[in-house]
Motif scaffolding. Structure first.
Motif, PDB file in Angstrom:
ATOM      1  N   ALA A 255     -32.528  -4.537 -21.360  1.00  0.00           N
ATOM      2  CA  ALA A 255     -33.193  -5.283 -20.290  1.00  0.00           C
ATOM      3  C   ALA A 255     -32.489  -6.623 -20.083  1.00  0.00           C
ATOM      4  N   GLY A 256     -32.372  -7.038 -18.814  1.00  0.00           N
ATOM      5  CA  GLY A 256     -31.686  -8.298 -18.531  1.00  0.00           C
ATOM      6  C   GLY A 256     -31.344  -8.418 -17.072  1.00  0.00           C
ATOM      7  N   ASN A 257     -30.287  -9.122 -16.772  1.00  0.00           N
ATOM      8  CA  ASN A 257     -29.876  -9.353 -15.399  1.00  0.00           C
ATOM      9  C   ASN A 257     -29.478  -8.055 -14.717  1.00  0.00           C
ATOM     10  N   LEU A 258     -29.971  -7.842 -13.490  1.00  0.00           N
ATOM     11  CA  LEU A 258     -29.730  -6.601 -12.768  1.00  0.00           C
ATOM     12  C   LEU A 258     -28.250  -6.416 -12.458  1.00  0.00           C
ATOM     13  N   ARG A 259     -27.573  -7.492 -12.029  1.00  0.00           N
ATOM     14  CA  ARG A 259     -26.157  -7.350 -11.684  1.00  0.00           C
ATOM     15  C   ARG A 259     -25.330  -6.962 -12.916  1.00  0.00           C
ATOM     16  N   THR A 260     -25.649  -7.559 -14.065  1.00  0.00           N
ATOM     17  CA  THR A 260     -24.948  -7.210 -15.304  1.00  0.00           C
ATOM     18  C   THR A 260     -25.199  -5.761 -15.682  1.00  0.00           C
ATOM     19  N   ALA A 261     -26.436  -5.305 -15.528  1.00  0.00           N
ATOM     20  CA  ALA A 261     -26.768  -3.919 -15.845  1.00  0.00           C
ATOM     21  C   ALA A 261     -26.013  -2.945 -14.953  1.00  0.00           C
TER      22      ALA A 261
ATOM     23  N   ASP B 290     -23.130  -3.470 -13.491  1.00  0.00           N
ATOM     24  CA  ASP B 290     -21.726  -3.483 -13.889  1.00  0.00           C
ATOM     25  C   ASP B 290     -21.498  -2.641 -15.143  1.00  0.00           C
ATOM     26  N   GLN B 291     -22.423  -2.690 -16.086  1.00  0.00           N
ATOM     27  CA  GLN B 291     -22.293  -1.875 -17.289  1.00  0.00           C
ATOM     28  C   GLN B 291     -22.375  -0.391 -16.949  1.00  0.00           C
ATOM     29  N   LEU B 292     -23.280  -0.052 -16.056  1.00  0.00           N
ATOM     30  CA  LEU B 292     -23.393   1.337 -15.626  1.00  0.00           C
ATOM     31  C   LEU B 292     -22.117   1.794 -14.914  1.00  0.00           C
ATOM     32  N   ALA B 293     -21.562   0.912 -14.078  1.00  0.00           N
ATOM     33  CA  ALA B 293     -20.322   1.251 -13.371  1.00  0.00           C
ATOM     34  C   ALA B 293     -19.187   1.496 -14.347  1.00  0.00           C
ATOM     35  N   ASP B 294     -19.128   0.734 -15.427  1.00  0.00           N
ATOM     36  CA  ASP B 294     -18.095   0.955 -16.436  1.00  0.00           C
ATOM     37  C   ASP B 294     -18.254   2.322 -17.100  1.00  0.00           C
ATOM     38  N   GLN B 295     -19.492   2.718 -17.377  1.00  0.00           N
ATOM     39  CA  GLN B 295     -19.723   3.991 -18.055  1.00  0.00           C
ATOM     40  C   GLN B 295     -19.331   5.189 -17.192  1.00  0.00           C
ATOM     41  N   PHE B 296     -19.548   5.070 -15.873  1.00  0.00           N
ATOM     42  CA  PHE B 296     -19.253   6.181 -14.974  1.00  0.00           C
ATOM     43  C   PHE B 296     -18.003   5.952 -14.132  1.00  0.00           C
ATOM     44  N   ASP B 297     -17.243   4.897 -14.441  1.00  0.00           N
ATOM     45  CA  ASP B 297     -16.020   4.574 -13.688  1.00  0.00           C
ATOM     46  C   ASP B 297     -16.286   4.466 -12.194  1.00  0.00           C
ATOM     47  N   LEU B 298     -17.292   3.688 -11.829  1.00  0.00           N
ATOM     48  CA  LEU B 298     -17.651   3.501 -10.429  1.00  0.00           C
ATOM     49  C   LEU B 298     -17.097   2.192  -9.901  1.00  0.00           C
TER      50      LEU B 298
ATOM     51  N   ILE C 255     -21.683 -33.060 -10.837  1.00  0.00           N
ATOM     52  CA  ILE C 255     -21.298 -31.699 -10.446  1.00  0.00           C
ATOM     53  C   ILE C 255     -20.581 -31.055 -11.628  1.00  0.00           C
ATOM     54  N   ASN C 256     -21.160 -29.995 -12.161  1.00  0.00           N
ATOM     55  CA  ASN C 256     -20.593 -29.309 -13.315  1.00  0.00           C
ATOM     56  C   ASN C 256     -20.070 -27.944 -12.888  1.00  0.00           C
ATOM     57  N   ILE C 257     -18.758 -27.746 -13.011  1.00  0.00           N
ATOM     58  CA  ILE C 257     -18.123 -26.479 -12.666  1.00  0.00           C
ATOM     59  C   ILE C 257     -18.114 -25.587 -13.905  1.00  0.00           C
ATOM     60  N   ILE C 258     -18.777 -24.443 -13.834  1.00  0.00           N
ATOM     61  CA  ILE C 258     -18.804 -23.494 -14.948  1.00  0.00           C
ATOM     62  C   ILE C 258     -17.744 -22.423 -14.690  1.00  0.00           C
ATOM     63  N   THR C 259     -16.774 -22.313 -15.594  1.00  0.00           N
ATOM     64  CA  THR C 259     -15.710 -21.329 -15.419  1.00  0.00           C
ATOM     65  C   THR C 259     -16.127 -19.968 -15.959  1.00  0.00           C
ATOM     66  N   LYS C 260     -15.386 -18.944 -15.584  1.00  0.00           N
ATOM     67  CA  LYS C 260     -15.716 -17.571 -15.959  1.00  0.00           C
ATOM     68  C   LYS C 260     -15.481 -17.339 -17.453  1.00  0.00           C
ATOM     69  N   THR C 261     -16.306 -16.470 -18.016  1.00  0.00           N
ATOM     70  CA  THR C 261     -16.190 -16.065 -19.412  1.00  0.00           C
ATOM     71  C   THR C 261     -16.201 -14.553 -19.483  1.00  0.00           C
ATOM     72  N   GLY C 262     -15.313 -13.981 -20.283  1.00  0.00           N
ATOM     73  CA  GLY C 262     -15.253 -12.534 -20.429  1.00  0.00           C
ATOM     74  C   GLY C 262     -16.459 -11.994 -21.172  1.00  0.00           C
ATOM     75  N   GLU C 263     -16.722 -10.712 -20.954  1.00  0.00           N
ATOM     76  CA  GLU C 263     -17.848 -10.051 -21.616  1.00  0.00           C
ATOM     77  C   GLU C 263     -17.343  -8.774 -22.267  1.00  0.00           C
ATOM     78  N   VAL C 264     -17.574  -8.643 -23.575  1.00  0.00           N
ATOM     79  CA  VAL C 264     -17.131  -7.460 -24.309  1.00  0.00           C
ATOM     80  C   VAL C 264     -17.796  -6.214 -23.724  1.00  0.00           C
ATOM     81  N   GLY C 265     -16.984  -5.194 -23.469  1.00  0.00           N
ATOM     82  CA  GLY C 265     -17.493  -3.951 -22.908  1.00  0.00           C
ATOM     83  C   GLY C 265     -17.500  -3.909 -21.402  1.00  0.00           C
ATOM     84  N   LYS C 266     -17.176  -5.015 -20.763  1.00  0.00           N
ATOM     85  CA  LYS C 266     -17.124  -5.075 -19.302  1.00  0.00           C
ATOM     86  C   LYS C 266     -15.742  -5.565 -18.894  1.00  0.00           C
ATOM     87  N   ASN C 267     -14.798  -4.630 -18.830  1.00  0.00           N
ATOM     88  CA  ASN C 267     -13.408  -4.970 -18.569  1.00  0.00           C
ATOM     89  C   ASN C 267     -13.070  -4.738 -17.103  1.00  0.00           C
ATOM     90  N   SER C 268     -12.447  -5.712 -16.486  1.00  0.00           N
ATOM     91  CA  SER C 268     -12.106  -5.587 -15.073  1.00  0.00           C
ATOM     92  C   SER C 268     -10.828  -6.346 -14.766  1.00  0.00           C
TER      93      SER C 268
END
Length: 801
Positions: free
Chosen positions: A38-44, A46-54, A236-249
Motif C-alpha cells: 500500500a502506498g502512492n498510486l503512481r509508484t504502485a 510503475d512497479q506493476l509496469a516493471d513486472q509486466f514490461d508495460l 525555494i528548495n529544489i528536490i532532485t531525483k532519487t533512484g528506487e531499487v526495483g524500478k529501473n528506467s
C-alpha cells in the motif's frame, strides 16, 4: 557543440551500463504473482509496469493519490483494475505493451470519498513536516506539474512563476537580481543546501539548474532563517531525483525550439538522457542535458540583444551542458549513505553589443562584440548520511562543497548606465581588454537536522534541532586575475531548535529559534584604476588605490511561530510570524571604494555590516472542496535596516522598510477532463530615505517591478488523449517612481501533450499573439526599456524504457 554531444553520448553509455535492464517482455494476459505494498498510486503503477514490461502514459496528476495493498496471482488488466478502483482513473491498452491511464468520464478525481490523499512532506524547514500542518501559502510542485510546464519552457523560473503567485515576472535573462518574492530576496536550496553567495551576489542560480534533474520544488513564502541568511522573501528548495531499487528506467527526452520571426537563426535543440533505478542496497539516478541556442527575437520582430542588461547575458547564442548524478547505499533499515553531484558548463558567444539609445534597447549591428564570452563553470557536491536512531531522532547529516566560476560579459561604456571601465595597470586611460568581472566562490560546510519525538511528554510533540558550520571564500576579479573587489573569507556557525505539536485534532502549533554568527575577513587589495570616454577621447577618471581590509563579527537571532487551525476537512486557516535576515553585498561595496571622488580610499571599517532582519506577519486560508480548491494569504514584512547602496555618500544605507501584499489561487473542476484556475498577487512597499523614522518614499522598481500580477489558465483533455493548457499572464503598470514608469504587459501561452508510440509528444507556444511588450523586471533593473521575447514554438518527445 561537438564537445556537448560527445559528453552526452559518453554519459549515456555509462548510464545505460549502470542500470539493470528489463527482461524479455511478459504477456499482459499471463497470470503471475503480483505483490505491491500500500502506498502512492503512481509508484504502485510503475512497479506493476516493471513486472509486466508495460509502457505507461499517465494523463493527469497521480502524485496525491494512494492505493491499497495488492498480493495475488493476477494478469496485468486485473491488477490495473484493482489498483485504479475508486481513484477516478481508468486504463486502456493501445498496444500489447502500452497503456494509457486517464481520468474516467463522469468520475470526480477530487472527491474526498474516492481517493486517499497521502501525506505531502516539506523538508525546507529542516524538519520533515506534513504540508497540512503548515501555512496554506506553502506550495509543493510535483513532477507531474513540472512535466506539464516543461512542454513550453525548460526554465525553472517559469514553472515556479506559473504555480506560485508571489514570484515576480522573470527578466528572461540568466540573472536572479529581479527574481524577487513578495518584493524581497529569495534563498535557493538544492536538496537543502544553499546556492546563494551573499558576500558577492553571483545572481545566476535558478537559471543554471537543469529542470530534468528535478523531482519536486518546495516554496515557502515569507522570511525564514532555518537555512541561514538570504531568505527574506521566500525559500525555494529544489528536490532532485532519487533512484528506487526495483524500478529501473531509462528516459530519452528531446525538444527543439524556435522563434517564429526567424526559425533558422533561432533554432535551439536540446537532448536529455536520464535514468534511475537500483539493485540490492544501491540506488542510482542521473541525467545529462546538452543544448544549443540561436538568436532571440521580441514581439516587434527585432532580434533581442544578447546582453540587454550590461554584463548579465542571456540564453541566446549559447551552449549548455548539465550533468547530474546521485548514488545511495542503504546500510540497514533507516540508515543510508548518499553522494550527489552536479556539473554545469555554460557559454554564451555574444555577437553584437546592445544599443541603449533605442527604445526599447536594440542590437547594435555596427558594434561587434570582440571580448571574452560569458561563461559559467560550476560544480556542486553533497554527501550525506540519513539516520534513524530511535528515541534520539530521525534526520540527516550533510557535507557539501560548492565551487562556482561565473564570468560576466563585457559591457560598453555609457555615460549614464556604465560610466566607468577598468583600465590597464600601467596606463589608466586605456581600457583593460580583459577587464570583464568574474565572481569565483567556494562554499563548503556541514548541516545537521534531527527530528526527536517527545511523545513521552506530550502526544505528537516533536523537537527539531541541529546546526550548521559553513565557510565561504570569495574572489571578485577580472578575467586577467586582477582584484576588482576585496578577497573575502567568512566562517559561520549556527544552532536551531523547533517545537511542533498538534493540539487535539483541530490545531497544529509550531515555533522555534535560530542563532547565527559570522566571522568575516576582508583582505587588503589594490582597487584598479577606471577610465571613461569624453567626446570619444579616453581618459582616466580614478587612479588605482589601496583598499584597507579588516575583520568583523556579526550575528542574528531569529524566531518563528505559527498556528494552523483545521476547522473542517475542507477549511484550514493559519496565523504565522517569521524572521529572516540578509547580510550586505560586501563585494559590491569594495568594488565601489573611492568612487565618490575622494583622494583617500575608504577602509572596511566604514561599512555597516549589520545583518538586515526581516519580520513577516501572515494570515492565510485554504479551502479544498470536491470540485473547487482555493488558497489566500495577506502579509506584511518589515525591517529596520535595508541593504541599499547610497552613491552620494559611497556607503551602504540601511533604511527602514515595510511591504504589504495579498495572494490568491483558485482552481475549479468543470468536468473530469477540464479544469480552470487562476493566480493573483498584489505587493507594494515604502521605505525611509532620510532616516527620520517616516516611510516617505516608495520602494524602487527593481524591488517591485509590478504591484499586481494575474495568471489565468484552462487545462483540458480534447479528442480523448490530447491534453492542452492555455494560460495568460497580466502584469500591471507601476507609476510610483517619477519618470520611471513600468508599463503593463499581457502574454498568452499554449501547451499540449499527446501519447505517441509508447511515449509523450508535446508542444508549446509562448506569447501566442507575438505581442510586443516591455519586460517589467528587466526594465526595472537598469532603468531603460527592454522588450519582452516574442512568439516561440517548442516541439518535443519523451520516451521511457
Amino acid at each position: 557543440m561537438s564537445r556537448l554531444l560527445g559528453s552526452t553520448a559518453l554519459f549515456a553509455t555509462l548510464l545505460i551500463a549502470s542500470i539493470p535492464q528489463a527482461s524479455a517482455q511478459v504477456k499482459t494476459d499471463q497470470v503471475q504473482p503480483v505483490t505491491i505494498a500500500a502506498g502512492n498510486l503512481r509508484t504502485a503503477l510503475d512497479q506493476l509496469a516493471d513486472q509486466f514490461d508495460l509502457q505507461l502514459v499517465v494523463q493527469g496528476d497521480l502524485s496525491d493519490r494512494d492505493s491499497g495493498e495488492l498480493s495475488a496471482d493476477m494478469s496485468a488488466p486485473d491488477a490495473l483494475e484493482a489498483l485504479l478502483s475508486g481513484s477516478g482513473y481508468g486504463f486502456e491498452f493501445v498496444s500489447d505493451d502500452s497503456v494509457i491511464i486517464r481520468p474516467v468520464a463522469g468520475a470526480s478525481t477530487g472527491a474526498k470519498d474516492a481517493v486517499v490523499l497521502p501525506e505531502v512532506v516539506v523538508s525546507a524547514t529542516r524538519s520533515r513536516r506534513s504540508i497540512g500542518t503548515m501555512s496554506p501559502s506553502v506550495v509543493v510542485i510535483g513532477r507531474d506539474q513540472i512535466e506539464v510546464q516543461a512542454a513550453k519552457s525548460s526554465d525553472i523560473t517559469n514553472v515556479i512563476r506559473n504555480t506560485v503567485p508571489g514570484f515576480m515576472f522573470d527578466d528572461q535573462s540568466l540573472i536572479a537580481s529581479t527574481e524577487t518574492f513578495r518584493g524581497r530576496d529569495v534563498q535557493v536550496l538544492v536538496d537543502g543546501v544553499s546556492r546563494n553567495t551573499p558576500l558577492r551576489n553571483s545572481s545566476r542560480i535558478l537559471s543554471m539548474i537543469d529542470l530534468q534533474q528535478v523531482e519536486s520544488i518546495e516554496v515557502i513564502p515569507g522570511s525564514n532563517a532555518m537555512n541561514g541568511d538570504g531568505a527574506t522573501g521566500a525559500t525555494i528548495n529544489i528536490i532532485t531525483k532519487t533512484g528506487e531499487v526495483g524500478k529501473n528506467s531509462f528516459v530519452v527526452d528531446g525538444h527543439v525550439k524556435s522563434y517564429t520571426d526567424d526559425i533558422g537563426d533561432s533554432f535551439a535543440p536540446s537532448l536529455t538522457l536520464s535514468g534511475s533505478g537500483g539493485v540490492g542496497v544501491v540506488d542510482l539516478a542521473g541525467s545529462v542535458t546538452g543544448s544549443q541556442s540561436g538568436n532571440a527575437y521580441d514581439g516587434y520582430g527585432n532580434q533581442v540583444p544578447s546582453d540587454a542588461m550590461l554584463g548579465q547575458g542571456g540564453f541566446d547564442n549559447a551552449e549548455d551542458l548539465s550533468v547530474f548524478g546521485k548514488v545511495g547505499v542503504t546500510m540497514a533499515e533507516g540508515h543510508r549513505l548518499f553522494l550527489s553531484s552536479e556539473v554545469v558548463r555554460f557559454r554564451q558567444d555574444i555577437e553584437y553589443y546592445p544599443d541603449l539609445s533605442d527604445d526599447p534597447v536594440s542590437v547594435n549591428y555596427d558594434s561587434p562584440y570582440l571580448a571574452q564570452p560569458l561563461e559559467d563553470d560550476s560544480q556542486y557536491f553533497t554527501a550525506g548520511y540519513e539516520f534513524d536512531f530511535g528515541k534520539v531522532g530521525v534526520g540527516d547529516l550533510k557535507l557539501f562543497y560548492n565551487d562556482s566560476y561565473k564570468q560576466a560579459a563585457r559591457a560598453e561604456y555609457h555615460a549614464t548606465y556604465n560610466p566607468g571601465l577598468v583600465s590597464l595597470a600601467n596606463n589608466g586611460a586605456i581600457e583593460d581588454p580583459l577587464g570583464q568581472s568574474v565572481i569565483d566562490t567556494v562554499k563548503y560546510g556541514v548541516k545537521l537536522s534531527t527530528d526527536t519525538s517527545l511523545d513521552a511528554a506530550y502526544d505528537g510533540l516533536t523537537l527539531t534541532w541541529g546546526g550548521d558550520l559553513t565557510f565561504d571564500d570569495v574572489k571578485y576579479r577580472t578575467v586577467s586575475n586582477r582584484d576588482i573587489g576585496a578577497p573575502m573569507e567568512q566562517s559561520g556557525k549556527a544552532v536551531f531548535a523547533q517545537l511542533s505539536a498538534p493540539i487535539g485534532k483541530y490545531v497544529d502549533l509550531s515555533g522555534g529559534v535560530r542563532y547565527e554568527e559570522y566571522d568575516l575577513t576582508v583582505k587588503d587589495f589594490t582597487r584598479p584604476s577606471y577610465m571613461r570616454y569624453n567626446a570619444g577621447v579616453a581618459q582616466q577618471i580614478l587612479a588605482a588605490a589601496a583598499f584597507t581590509g579588516g575583520e568583523t563579527t556579526y550575528s542574528a537571532v531569529t524566531y518563528n511561530a505559527s498556528a494552523v487551525v483545521h476547522w473542517t476537512d475542507q477549511i484550514d486557516t493559519s496565523l504565522s510570524y517569521s524572521e529572516g535576515f540578509s547580510v550586505p553585498d560586501v563585494g559590491a561595496y569594495t568594488r565601489r571604494a573611492g568612487l565618490a571622488g575622494t583622494s583617500i580610499p575608504l577602509n572596511f571599517d566604514e561599512i555597516d555590516v549589520e545583518a538586515s532582519k526581516v519580520k513577516t506577519y501572515e494570515m492565510a486560508a485554504r479551502y479544498s472542496g470536491q470540485d473547487f480548491r482555493a488558497t489566500g494569504a495577506v502579509y506584511m514584512s518589515t525591517n529596520e535596516h535595508g541593504d541599499n547602496y547610497d552613491s552620494s555618500t559611497n556607503k551602504l544605507s540601511q533604511e527602514k522598510e515595510r511591504i504589504i501584499g495579498a495572494e490568491l489561487t483558485g482552481e475549479y473542476d468543470v468536468t473530469a477532463d477540464t479544469f480552470v484556475g487562476a493566480l493573483a498577487s498584489y505587493v507594494e512597499g515604502r521605505y525611509d530615505t532620510n532616516e527620520d523614522g517616516d516611510l516617505d518614499s516608495w520602494l524602487p522598481n527593481n524591488r517591485i517591478p509590478s504591484p499586481f500580477r494575474f495568471t489565468g489558465y484552462v487545462d483540458s483533455y480534447v479528442w480523448g488523449d490530447l491534453n492542452m493548457r492555455f494560460d495568460g499572464t497580466y502584469t500591471a503598470a507601476r507609476n510610483k517612481i517619477e519618470d520611471k514608469k513600468i508599463k503593463p504587459s499581457l502574454v498568452f501561452n499554449l501547451s499540449g501533450n499527446y501519447p505517441v508510440l509508447g511515449g509523450t509528444a508535446r508542444f508549446g507556444i509562448e506569447n501566442i499573439l507575438d505581442t510586443s511588450y516591455e519586460n517589467p523586471a528587466a526594465t526595472a533593473l537598469r532603468g531603460y526599456s527592454v522588450a519582452g521575447h516574442g512568439r516561440t514554438v517548442t516541439i518535443g518527445y519523451r520516451r521511457e524504457f
